[in-house]
Scaffold this motif. Structure first.
Motif, mmCIF file in Angstrom:
data_model
loop_
_atom_site.group_PDB
_atom_site.id
_atom_site.type_symbol
_atom_site.label_atom_id
_atom_site.label_comp_id
_atom_site.label_asym_id
_atom_site.label_seq_id
_atom_site.Cartn_x
_atom_site.Cartn_y
_atom_site.Cartn_z
ATOM 1 N N ARG A 194 2.708 2.733 -7.155
ATOM 2 C CA ARG A 194 2.365 1.383 -7.618
ATOM 3 C C ARG A 194 0.865 1.213 -7.476
ATOM 4 O O ARG A 194 0.275 1.614 -6.477
ATOM 5 C CB ARG A 194 3.096 0.367 -6.747
ATOM 6 N N SER A 195 0.251 0.622 -8.460
ATOM 7 C CA SER A 195 -1.179 0.361 -8.413
ATOM 8 C C SER A 195 -1.451 -0.771 -7.422
ATOM 9 O O SER A 195 -0.733 -1.773 -7.387
ATOM 10 C CB SER A 195 -1.676 -0.035 -9.802
ATOM 11 N N ILE A 196 -2.497 -0.615 -6.614
ATOM 12 C CA ILE A 196 -2.864 -1.625 -5.630
ATOM 13 C C ILE A 196 -4.363 -1.890 -5.782
ATOM 14 O O ILE A 196 -5.176 -1.378 -5.020
ATOM 15 C CB ILE A 196 -2.528 -1.147 -4.200
ATOM 16 N N PRO A 197 -4.742 -2.711 -6.768
ATOM 17 C CA PRO A 197 -6.162 -2.872 -7.080
ATOM 18 C C PRO A 197 -6.986 -3.604 -6.028
ATOM 19 O O PRO A 197 -8.155 -3.319 -5.862
ATOM 20 C CB PRO A 197 -6.144 -3.647 -8.397
ATOM 21 N N ASN A 198 -6.433 -4.561 -5.305
ATOM 22 C CA ASN A 198 -7.229 -5.381 -4.390
ATOM 23 C C ASN A 198 -7.177 -4.916 -2.937
ATOM 24 O O ASN A 198 -7.687 -5.597 -2.059
ATOM 25 C CB ASN A 198 -6.768 -6.843 -4.446
ATOM 26 N N ALA A 199 -6.553 -3.789 -2.654
ATOM 27 C CA ALA A 199 -6.453 -3.315 -1.273
ATOM 28 C C ALA A 199 -7.788 -2.728 -0.836
ATOM 29 O O ALA A 199 -8.337 -1.848 -1.484
ATOM 30 C CB ALA A 199 -5.347 -2.270 -1.166
ATOM 31 N N LYS A 200 -8.317 -3.260 0.262
ATOM 32 C CA LYS A 200 -9.608 -2.814 0.776
ATOM 33 C C LYS A 200 -9.559 -2.771 2.292
ATOM 34 O O LYS A 200 -8.796 -3.502 2.926
ATOM 35 C CB LYS A 200 -10.707 -3.775 0.324
ATOM 36 N N ALA A 201 -10.404 -1.947 2.867
ATOM 37 C CA ALA A 201 -10.514 -1.887 4.321
ATOM 38 C C ALA A 201 -10.904 -3.256 4.852
ATOM 39 O O ALA A 201 -11.668 -3.990 4.236
ATOM 40 C CB ALA A 201 -11.542 -0.840 4.721
ATOM 41 N N GLY B 261 16.563 1.969 7.144
ATOM 42 C CA GLY B 261 15.451 2.686 7.751
ATOM 43 C C GLY B 261 14.167 2.706 6.945
ATOM 44 O O GLY B 261 13.263 3.462 7.264
ATOM 45 N N SER B 262 14.062 1.904 5.906
ATOM 46 C CA SER B 262 12.832 1.876 5.111
ATOM 47 C C SER B 262 11.869 0.832 5.691
ATOM 48 O O SER B 262 12.230 0.037 6.547
ATOM 49 C CB SER B 262 13.143 1.543 3.655
ATOM 50 N N PHE B 263 10.613 0.876 5.205
ATOM 51 C CA PHE B 263 9.598 -0.073 5.649
ATOM 52 C C PHE B 263 8.857 -0.614 4.436
ATOM 53 O O PHE B 263 8.637 0.113 3.461
ATOM 54 C CB PHE B 263 8.605 0.609 6.598
ATOM 55 N N THR B 264 8.465 -1.885 4.519
ATOM 56 C CA THR B 264 7.684 -2.500 3.448
ATOM 57 C C THR B 264 6.385 -3.049 4.023
ATOM 58 O O THR B 264 6.356 -3.563 5.131
ATOM 59 C CB THR B 264 8.467 -3.653 2.775
ATOM 60 N N MET B 265 5.323 -2.913 3.225
ATOM 61 C CA MET B 265 4.007 -3.392 3.639
ATOM 62 C C MET B 265 3.561 -4.481 2.680
ATOM 63 O O MET B 265 3.754 -4.369 1.476
ATOM 64 C CB MET B 265 3.003 -2.228 3.602
ATOM 65 N N THR B 266 2.971 -5.524 3.250
ATOM 66 C CA THR B 266 2.299 -6.529 2.427
ATOM 67 C C THR B 266 0.843 -6.564 2.876
ATOM 68 O O THR B 266 0.547 -6.453 4.074
ATOM 69 C CB THR B 266 2.929 -7.927 2.583
ATOM 70 N N ILE B 267 -0.050 -6.688 1.902
ATOM 71 C CA ILE B 267 -1.486 -6.725 2.179
ATOM 72 C C ILE B 267 -2.016 -8.073 1.715
ATOM 73 O O ILE B 267 -1.691 -8.511 0.597
ATOM 74 C CB ILE B 267 -2.224 -5.585 1.438
ATOM 75 N N ASP B 268 -2.814 -8.725 2.549
ATOM 76 C CA ASP B 268 -3.402 -10.009 2.165
ATOM 77 C C ASP B 268 -4.165 -9.856 0.856
ATOM 78 O O ASP B 268 -4.975 -8.939 0.700
ATOM 79 C CB ASP B 268 -4.356 -10.528 3.251
ATOM 80 N N GLY B 269 -3.893 -10.740 -0.096
ATOM 81 C CA GLY B 269 -4.583 -10.723 -1.381
ATOM 82 C C GLY B 269 -3.969 -9.795 -2.405
ATOM 83 O O GLY B 269 -4.457 -9.702 -3.529
ATOM 84 N N VAL B 270 -2.888 -9.073 -2.040
ATOM 85 C CA VAL B 270 -2.209 -8.166 -2.976
ATOM 86 C C VAL B 270 -0.808 -8.710 -3.194
ATOM 87 O O VAL B 270 -0.053 -8.938 -2.240
ATOM 88 C CB VAL B 270 -2.144 -6.717 -2.425
ATOM 89 N N ALA B 271 -0.446 -8.919 -4.465
ATOM 90 C CA ALA B 271 0.872 -9.473 -4.782
ATOM 91 C C ALA B 271 1.956 -8.413 -4.587
ATOM 92 O O ALA B 271 1.772 -7.249 -4.914
ATOM 93 C CB ALA B 271 0.881 -9.976 -6.224
ATOM 94 N N GLY B 272 3.112 -8.833 -4.055
ATOM 95 C CA GLY B 272 4.273 -7.959 -3.941
ATOM 96 C C GLY B 272 4.274 -7.109 -2.676
ATOM 97 O O GLY B 272 3.393 -7.198 -1.826
ATOM 98 N N ILE B 273 5.313 -6.296 -2.575
ATOM 99 C CA ILE B 273 5.462 -5.429 -1.406
ATOM 100 C C ILE B 273 5.212 -3.977 -1.798
ATOM 101 O O ILE B 273 5.328 -3.595 -2.955
ATOM 102 C CB ILE B 273 6.869 -5.566 -0.779
ATOM 103 N N ILE B 274 4.877 -3.182 -0.808
ATOM 104 C CA ILE B 274 4.613 -1.761 -1.008
ATOM 105 C C ILE B 274 5.579 -1.008 -0.088
ATOM 106 O O ILE B 274 5.581 -1.247 1.128
ATOM 107 C CB ILE B 274 3.155 -1.414 -0.635
#
Length: 181
Positions: free
Chosen positions: A143-150, A162-175
């Protein structure tokens, strides 16, 4: 093939059945002779070899009684640093079971929050995320994650089976992610 296996078992049984009081060179020489018999392929010749060597083991003069060995000192316990719930989060998926976070198995947290310290692209639309707590997670569904930054905050939660989902501030949806370190 079966006879060879049986003859090896017989040789081992005879060596083990030799009196425990046999010690030193007499026993060592007798054992060496029995072991030499193992290499003989012909059944008759191998049996004749055993017939020659085993009586020598039984008739060897007993050696001086030896004092019983002192019990070995107990091994020092391995001391591991305590592992926090956050450190153990997702660690059961790491293949290396010597990892202290996996070995300690504390009560695992249901989610963690951290900051991204780096993001590296593995393939097109697939990334690896390093967090400020030292954990490394990789994306499992492209999945493309254009706004993910350090520096951005992330939240990783347990999913189903047993799966895991990540959400990043400013990025829509889950990874969808899995922990690799």
């Amino acid at each position: 093939m079966r006879e060879r296996h049986l003859s090896r078992l017989l040789a081992a049984a005879l060596v083990l059945a030799a009196p425990a009081s046999l010690a030193g060179p007499a026993l060592a020489a007798g054992q060496d002779d029995v072991l030499k018999c193992l290499s003989i392929l012909d059944n008759g010749a191998r049996l004749a070899c055993y017939d020659r060597t085993v009586p020598g083991l039984r008739n060897a003069p007993p050696a001086a009684a030896s004092a019983p060995a002192a019990p070995a000192a107990p091994a020092a316990p391995t001391i591991m640093a305590p592992v926090t719930r956050e450190q153990a989060f997702g660690a059961e998926r790491i293949p290396n079971k010597t990892n202290p976070a996996v070995a300690a198995q504390p009560q695992e947290a249901e989610n963690i929050t951290a900051k991204l310290t780096s993001i590296s692209q593995v393939t097109i639309d697939r990334y690896t995320f390093t967090l400020d707590n030292g954990q490394v997670w990789t994306q499992v569904v492209a999945r493309s994650i254009p706004n993910a930054k350090a520096g951005k905050a992330v939240r990783i939660e347990k999913g189903i089976v047993g799966s895991f989902t990540m959400t990043i501030d400013g990025v829509a949806g889950i990874i969808k992610v899995r922990r690799v370190k």
